[in-house]
Design an enzyme around this catalytic site. Structure first.
Site, PDB file in Angstrom:
ATOM      1  N   ASP A 152      -4.919  -3.647  -0.123  1.00  0.00           N
ATOM      2  CA  ASP A 152      -3.889  -3.041   0.733  1.00  0.00           C
ATOM      3  C   ASP A 152      -4.340  -1.861   1.596  1.00  0.00           C
ATOM      4  O   ASP A 152      -5.050  -0.990   1.099  1.00  0.00           O
ATOM      5  CB  ASP A 152      -2.755  -2.479  -0.130  1.00  0.00           C
ATOM      6  CG  ASP A 152      -2.341  -3.384  -1.256  1.00  0.00           C
ATOM      7  OD1 ASP A 152      -2.812  -4.518  -1.319  1.00  0.00           O
ATOM      8  OD2 ASP A 152      -1.521  -2.939  -2.075  1.00  0.00           O
ATOM      9  N   TRP A 176     -11.854  -7.180  -7.011  1.00  0.00           N
ATOM     10  CA  TRP A 176     -10.920  -6.074  -7.309  1.00  0.00           C
ATOM     11  C   TRP A 176     -11.361  -5.323  -8.564  1.00  0.00           C
ATOM     12  O   TRP A 176     -11.601  -5.922  -9.604  1.00  0.00           O
ATOM     13  CB  TRP A 176      -9.525  -6.665  -7.514  1.00  0.00           C
ATOM     14  CG  TRP A 176      -8.454  -5.639  -7.677  1.00  0.00           C
ATOM     15  CD1 TRP A 176      -7.679  -5.127  -6.688  1.00  0.00           C
ATOM     16  CD2 TRP A 176      -8.014  -5.031  -8.893  1.00  0.00           C
ATOM     17  NE1 TRP A 176      -6.797  -4.221  -7.204  1.00  0.00           N
ATOM     18  CE2 TRP A 176      -6.979  -4.140  -8.558  1.00  0.00           C
ATOM     19  CE3 TRP A 176      -8.403  -5.122 -10.224  1.00  0.00           C
ATOM     20  CZ2 TRP A 176      -6.316  -3.361  -9.502  1.00  0.00           C
ATOM     21  CZ3 TRP A 176      -7.750  -4.349 -11.180  1.00  0.00           C
ATOM     22  CH2 TRP A 176      -6.712  -3.488 -10.805  1.00  0.00           C
ATOM     23  N   PHE A 208      -3.796   3.356  -7.154  1.00  0.00           N
ATOM     24  CA  PHE A 208      -3.195   2.211  -6.474  1.00  0.00           C
ATOM     25  C   PHE A 208      -2.565   2.651  -5.149  1.00  0.00           C
ATOM     26  O   PHE A 208      -2.687   3.795  -4.731  1.00  0.00           O
ATOM     27  CB  PHE A 208      -2.140   1.559  -7.382  1.00  0.00           C
ATOM     28  CG  PHE A 208      -2.711   0.588  -8.407  1.00  0.00           C
ATOM     29  CD1 PHE A 208      -4.063   0.556  -8.704  1.00  0.00           C
ATOM     30  CD2 PHE A 208      -1.873  -0.309  -9.066  1.00  0.00           C
ATOM     31  CE1 PHE A 208      -4.585  -0.348  -9.636  1.00  0.00           C
ATOM     32  CE2 PHE A 208      -2.380  -1.212  -9.995  1.00  0.00           C
ATOM     33  CZ  PHE A 208      -3.731  -1.235 -10.285  1.00  0.00           C
ATOM     34  N   SER A 209      -1.831   1.727  -4.544  1.00  0.00           N
ATOM     35  CA  SER A 209      -1.329   1.952  -3.187  1.00  0.00           C
ATOM     36  C   SER A 209      -0.306   3.073  -3.102  1.00  0.00           C
ATOM     37  O   SER A 209       0.373   3.404  -4.072  1.00  0.00           O
ATOM     38  CB  SER A 209      -0.727   0.663  -2.651  1.00  0.00           C
ATOM     39  OG  SER A 209      -1.759  -0.268  -2.463  1.00  0.00           O
ATOM     40  N   ARG A 268       5.515   0.814  -8.439  1.00  0.00           N
ATOM     41  CA  ARG A 268       4.309   1.245  -7.711  1.00  0.00           C
ATOM     42  C   ARG A 268       4.520   1.308  -6.201  1.00  0.00           C
ATOM     43  O   ARG A 268       5.554   0.931  -5.677  1.00  0.00           O
ATOM     44  CB  ARG A 268       3.141   0.332  -8.037  1.00  0.00           C
ATOM     45  CG  ARG A 268       3.361  -1.142  -7.839  1.00  0.00           C
ATOM     46  CD  ARG A 268       2.086  -1.887  -8.241  1.00  0.00           C
ATOM     47  NE  ARG A 268       2.254  -3.320  -8.121  1.00  0.00           N
ATOM     48  CZ  ARG A 268       2.616  -4.125  -9.127  1.00  0.00           C
ATOM     49  NH1 ARG A 268       2.868  -3.627 -10.325  1.00  0.00           N
ATOM     50  NH2 ARG A 268       2.742  -5.421  -8.937  1.00  0.00           N
ATOM     51  N   ASP A 269       3.483   1.803  -5.558  1.00  0.00           N
ATOM     52  CA  ASP A 269       3.332   1.822  -4.102  1.00  0.00           C
ATOM     53  C   ASP A 269       4.373   2.707  -3.408  1.00  0.00           C
ATOM     54  O   ASP A 269       5.085   2.258  -2.492  1.00  0.00           O
ATOM     55  CB  ASP A 269       3.371   0.390  -3.529  1.00  0.00           C
ATOM     56  CG  ASP A 269       2.494  -0.574  -4.326  1.00  0.00           C
ATOM     57  OD1 ASP A 269       1.546  -0.107  -4.977  1.00  0.00           O
ATOM     58  OD2 ASP A 269       2.767  -1.798  -4.321  1.00  0.00           O
ATOM     59  N   GLU A 322       6.230  -5.580  -3.865  1.00  0.00           N
ATOM     60  CA  GLU A 322       5.210  -4.536  -3.789  1.00  0.00           C
ATOM     61  C   GLU A 322       5.244  -3.908  -2.399  1.00  0.00           C
ATOM     62  O   GLU A 322       5.819  -4.454  -1.463  1.00  0.00           O
ATOM     63  CB  GLU A 322       3.816  -5.140  -4.006  1.00  0.00           C
ATOM     64  CG  GLU A 322       3.653  -5.878  -5.330  1.00  0.00           C
ATOM     65  CD  GLU A 322       2.253  -6.433  -5.562  1.00  0.00           C
ATOM     66  OE1 GLU A 322       1.735  -6.256  -6.658  1.00  0.00           O
ATOM     67  OE2 GLU A 322       1.681  -7.047  -4.642  1.00  0.00           O
TER      68      GLU A 322
END
Ligand code: FRU
Length: 611
Positions: A152, A176, A208-209, A268-269, A322
């Site tokens: 991402d 990843w 993470f994002s 998340r994100d 997401e």
């Protein structure tokens, strides 16, 4: 600047089972047990080059500096062959003892097997690590990491004339792992400067994002104009963390009060923005497994209040939700303003796997209310009609009121299998979006390549028009830079049943795009496009609603070594698909079932920006 492999080995103490030996490239190897080896750095140099084999499981590489554990990274250290190498930057440890305490996970019966692993003789200390673009499928004008895996786009923010692009990065391999915020910046959205990693895995986990915003009013107390980042710390739990930068996004300080948001389920994100209507910060957070987006607000970016949840049961629900983004846009030509909420989804996309869906609606700082269709239902809408467009989010603080987005040009179905080596994945071209109201009464996103993209044009190689029929009209595609080019084509299908654009090479590999005026669709068939057998999910036909309302279509097609982006010139759809031809496509053939008119065809060669 080439430094692959070629580390000669001289065994100095190979007599015993637990051998310690020095290599001529500045390391001493000491096998402690079947799965445990020490790599002691003895040479002087900027990098310790580590040999990787893609098919091997990760080894845990514990980096000891002066005997203390500095951090652990995960690397697929080569067993039987070296596919490529990755660099460990030694500059922060200059003047200190560096030892890697490597724990591998392969099953072995005795230590001799470990001694034979290909990696040990291929570790080397060097001053250079080549990042030249030498891979056949590495894009010539799309953003890619210099090496390693990317997914991402993250934390995109425009500041002082520069477009900052952070991204999910594995600096230690092309799959990843080790999630880190990589960092690139650009003044023109086409040539990218590559910076050192911006946020590295830390005590709360992998990074993470997330998003960035400029804290103009110093609400968080890190200084006015500090760039504040919110991201997900992922370890046993997923929690939301904060970091800030006072050097224009080059380095980030981790907020000691992290995490700033916790939930007892996967979330998340975080994507935040200054809400001009409430004078507060608004934030969207993906409540991934619940298939919804949570709305938070805050005065200071540190204390967040949960306001509402949006999305349960709405739109596409086939996978986790997401990477949200929420912003206001004008509906073209009306002065009306609407909010667009991007909810990336994986799997569950229209052609399998990952895709970006969006909702249009209203937002009052607390709740997002989606628009409905004539039947009172919330329609599912897609930002792109290819298979390779995911995790799309926008730049914050873009100039001139622009809303510029970029997506990850891949699909979780096969992202880790695509036939590239020392890098994996590129981003889409930057795209400027707005809204338009279509004849069905619905508001949709309108997408165009960012205006800067036109500056890629090099030579106009062909400008023509033609009448088409059953026998294909053929046009040569450029040879320079592996055939990277832009094709502009205006088609009037007249009374024909279909118009076909075929891109082909001498090996008989092709991509077939078909405009069906009756169905008002454009399809893209990559089943015979080249290397397609690395995943059963790769060969595919994708279809876009052309929304032309006529039998005419006007396309802008960008080819870049391993990707094709097809933009409708009216912005009504875009289609992004990866392709891996064994040779570049050298011919465009246009034919039609019945007479049609190629009202205009232009082929430009393009300049490479990533060399
Ligand atoms: C989307 C995603 C995000 C997550 C990141 C991890 O592709 O799964 O939800 O933050 O990738 O790399």
């Amino acid at each position: 600047m080439k430094n692959f492999g070629k580390c000669l080995v001289s065994l100095v103490a190979a007599g015993s089972a637990v051998a310690a030996y020095a290599t001529e490239k500045g390391v001493i190897i000491n096998h402690l047990g079947v799965n445990n080896t020490l790599v002691r750095v003895t040479g002087e140099g900027k990098y310790l080059v580590m040999p990787v084999q893609e098919s091997i499981d990760d080894a845990a590489v514990n980096i000891l500096v002066d005997g203390k554990l500095e951090r652990t990274i995960y690397v697929r250290l080569a067993k039987s062959k070296v596919d490529y190498t990755v660099p460990l930057d030694l500059t922060p440890y200059k003047g200190h003892d560096v030892v890697l305490n490597v724990v591998t996970s392969q099953s072995r019966s005795n230590i001799r097997e470990a001694v034979n692993d290909a990696c040990w003789s291929n570790f080397c200390v060097t001053n250079t690590f080549s990042t030249d673009n030498r891979e056949k499928f590495r894009p010539a004008y799309h953003h890619t990491p210099l090496y390693g895996w990317m997914n991402d786009p993250n934390g995109m923010v425009y500041k002082d004339g520069e477009w900052h692009l952070y991204y999910q990065w594995n600096p230690y391999g092309s799959k990843w792992q080790n999630m880190t915020w990589g960092h690139s910046s650009s003044k023109d959205l086409l040539s990218w400067n590559h910076h050192p990693a911006a946020i590295e895995p830390n005590g709360l986990g992998a990074v993470f994002s997330g998003s960035c915003a400029i804290d103009k009013e110093n609400t968080a107390g890190f200084g006015s104009d500090a760039i504040v980042a919110l991201y997900t710390s992922a370890a046993t739990s997923q929690v939301q963390s904060m970091a800030w930068s006072t050097d224009n996004g080059e380095t980030f300080n981790i907020y000691p009060g992290n995490p700033v948001i916790t939930l007892d389920s996967e979330a998340r994100d975080p994507n935040m923005f200054r809400n001009p209507y409430t004078g507060k910060w608004s934030l969207m957070l993906a409540h991934a497994l619940e298939h919804e987006m949570l709305v938070y607000s805050s005065d200071d970016l540190k204390n967040w209040t949960l306001e509402s949840a949006f999305g349960k049961g709405l739109g596409a629900q086939g996978g986790v939700w997401e990477c949200p983004d929420l912003f206001e846009l004008e509906v073209e030509g009306t002065g009306e303003k609407k909010w667009m909420l991007i909810c990336n989804l994986n799997p569950g996309g229209p052609f399998g796997g990952s895709a970006a869906q969006y909702f249009i609606g209203d937002f009052n700082g607390k709740t997002f209310i989606p628009d409905t269709d004539a039947e009172g239902k919330v329609p599912t809408k897609w930002m792109d009609f290819g298979k390779d467009h995911y995790a799309t989010v926008s730049w914050s603080d873009a100039p001139e009121n622009r809303r510029t987005v970029i997506g990850w040009m891949s699909n979780w179905q096969y992202a880790a299998e695509v036939p590239t080596t020392q890098f994996r994945s590129a981003n889409t071209l930057p795209r400027d979006i707005s809204l338009f109201r279509a004849s069905d009464g619905q508001i949709y996103v309108k997408t165009a390549p960012a205006p800067e993209v036109s500056n890629l044009r090099d030579k106009l190689l062909r400008k023509t028009s033609a009448t088409t029929g059953k026998n294909p009209k053929r046009f040569a595609l450029p040879e320079a830079n592996s055939g990277i080019c832009e094709i502009n084509v205006d088609i009037d299908a007249k009374k024909s049943k279909s118009v076909t654009l075929e891109l082909s090479n001498r090996l008989g590999e092709n991509v077939i795009m078909t405009y069906d005026p009756a169905g008002d669709t454009l399809s893209f068939d990559r089943r015979n496009s080249g290397i397609v057998d690395f995943s059963q999910d790769f060969p595919a036909v994708t279809v876009a609603p052309a929304m032309s309302g006529s039998n005419r279509i006007s396309l802008r097609i960008f080819i870049d070594r391993s990707s094709i982006e097809v933009f409708d010139n009216n912005g009504r759809f875009v289609m992004t698909n990866l392709v891996f031809p064994n040779e570049p496509y050298s011919t465009l053939s246009v034919s039609s079932d019945g007479k049609a008119q190629l009202t205009s065809l232009q082929i430009h060669s393009l300049k490479a920006t990533t060399l």
